[in-house]
Scaffold this motif. Sequence first.
Motif, PDB file in Angstrom:
ATOM      1  N   VAL A 115       7.300  -4.446   8.727  1.00 60.54           N
ATOM      2  CA  VAL A 115       8.511  -3.721   8.378  1.00 60.54           C
ATOM      3  C   VAL A 115       8.229  -2.944   7.097  1.00 60.54           C
ATOM      4  CG1 VAL A 115      10.935  -3.915   7.745  1.00 60.54           C
ATOM      5  CG2 VAL A 115       9.974  -5.508   9.386  1.00 60.54           C
TER       6      VAL A 115
ATOM      7  N   ILE B 184      16.520   2.562   4.849  1.00 65.48           N
ATOM      8  CA  ILE B 184      16.059   2.736   6.224  1.00 65.48           C
ATOM      9  C   ILE B 184      14.846   1.845   6.505  1.00 65.48           C
ATOM     10  CG2 ILE B 184      15.189   4.400   7.908  1.00 65.48           C
ATOM     11  CD1 ILE B 184      16.547   6.564   6.161  1.00 65.48           C
ATOM     12  N   PRO B 185      14.999   0.856   7.394  1.00 61.54           N
ATOM     13  CA  PRO B 185      13.841   0.039   7.763  1.00 61.54           C
ATOM     14  C   PRO B 185      13.059   0.698   8.902  1.00 61.54           C
ATOM     15  CG  PRO B 185      15.807  -0.890   8.726  1.00 61.54           C
ATOM     16  CD  PRO B 185      16.242   0.300   7.914  1.00 61.54           C
ATOM     17  N   ILE B 186      11.747   0.701   8.788  1.00 59.96           N
ATOM     18  CA  ILE B 186      10.873   1.183   9.852  1.00 59.96           C
ATOM     19  C   ILE B 186      10.123  -0.032  10.372  1.00 59.96           C
ATOM     20  CG2 ILE B 186       8.947   2.700  10.424  1.00 59.96           C
ATOM     21  CD1 ILE B 186       9.854   4.452   8.051  1.00 59.96           C
TER      22      ILE B 186
ATOM     23  N   PHE C  81       7.588  -1.831  13.144  1.00 57.28           N
ATOM     24  CA  PHE C  81       6.513  -1.513  14.077  1.00 57.28           C
ATOM     25  C   PHE C  81       5.825  -2.790  14.526  1.00 57.28           C
ATOM     26  CE2 PHE C  81       4.931  -1.255   9.780  1.00 57.28           C
ATOM     27  CZ  PHE C  81       3.760  -1.968   9.810  1.00 57.28           C
TER      28      PHE C  81
END
Length: 83
Positions: free
Chosen positions: A44, A50-52, A54
């Motif tokens: 993360v 804003i969290p991204i 993957f």
Amino acid sequence: MVVITGLIIVLLGFLISLIGFLLVAIGAITEKRGEKKDVEAGGVLIIGPIPIIFGTSKRTALISAVIGLVLIVVFIILITLLA
């Protein structure tokens, strides 16, 4: 009091990083050669609000999201307690 608390947080961060490094080193040393393993990874990245999220699979992305959510909640609790 604030300086001592900041120093403790920095020392805890250093200790956690050291433990992570040691775990990776121990894993590399004890790895069996020639054995094929399935490796999954996820993470993360939080940029502002804003969290991204993957991951190499849906499972790792979900685990990363849950861990990220828990860390955000812990961070908010710590900020409100220390303020």
